[in-house]
Design a protein around this motif. Sequence first.
Motif: not given
Length: 454
Positions: A93-100
């Motif tokens: 729900l909260t991660s972005q970019d490469g992590d997501y």
Amino acid sequence: MTAETVIPGPAGNPLVGSLFDLTRRPLRTYLAARRDHGDVVRIQAGPPGLRADFYAVFSPEGAQQVLGGEAANFRKDNAFYDELRTSVGNGLLTSQDGDYQRQRRLIQPLFTRRRVDGYAGAIAQEVKSLTERWRTAPDGVVDAADEMSRFALRTVARILFGADVEEAVAVVQRSFPVLGEYVKDRGFAPVRVPRSWPTPGNRRGLEAQRALYEICDRIIAERAARGGGDEDADDLLTLLGRARGEDGERLDPSELRDQVLVFMLAGHETTATSLAFALHLLAKHPEQRKLAREEARTVLAGRAPTAADLEALPYLTRVLKEAMRLYPAAALTGRRAVAETVIDGYVIPAGAQVVVAPLVTHRHPDHWVDPERFDPDRFLPEEEKARHRYAWFPFGGGPRACIGQHFSMLESVLTLGAVLRDFDVEAVDRRVALSQGVTLRAASPMRIRVTASD
């Protein structure tokens, strides 16, 4: 046509702008903003020198631009998501970019329709416990909001942890509401004091976070000590632990905990809101309730619901969709604009805090006839086909659309069917106050009287 740079909005208080309106009654504030100022509105909040601008976007076209067509330009970089990320971890729900992208690749196979349909048995088991308890409710009265919150939490905990349910449910019931208020308060604060300061709010919030982390870490560690669960175990925690990418990548223990916490939060609060308001609306509308009960009793006919029943319950599906139109769990969603862009003819500056508001768009009079009226037939196939894709978006949209859409609909429709199969429902509280925190919630009792079927 030249884009406008001056965006209309409420004047607010000279000292704090619309700060108190946004913190005390955000839903009313955004509804009034669209009514009085149009589809793109600038709302200022905070004292001079600390004042923040929020750009609210209410049209389906604007929502699609923010969440879909130009999603890369609108990031989860605002204060609210910063606080949520710090509190419940860097999960899907909260991660972005490469992590997501990495997390989505690992987790997506666990949310295929076939895999999710396999959880129908756990849903049916919890529904059976719920209906048995309701048969002994004092005077036949239950609070739909409390009951659906407890039910949805137990269901998602059972699916996540398998047998390790009771202790986890008790901790989450105590801790999530406290942590949610903490996130909301800090997300809207003009000045956020460091979390390390021993303020009462910090102490309460951090203690709730500690309790949640501890229970998740303990269950994960115990599962790892047993070799990741039984060979044929299919609870979601075991499957998350076994998930591998093409190059062998996997989630480490802290990432597992982050995903578990996000699934616990998103997987129970959103479904609980949808179910509670569906029951509340049916309890107030006898004609629609009669149709819903007839379908439930005909299709389920005294047996436990299964995943195959979902397609056979079209009216109940429409009831749930209409409840999510009027009371979407994710009533407000924020983003930060990376670059300057134009939405509905207005220039949104780079760095702006942008808010899309499903609760407002879902009641937009240009897209919904008599929008305050409860009418499940708005979601007949021909009606849905005729509407803009983002006139109704309770699960978000674009590349960050909710991964658990099918699970939510499966759980909600099967549960509503089993309840209406066994009970008639009638409203005790006809008016319910709303509260907006991490999700939309009832802020006053939502009591219904349940009468067992013959």
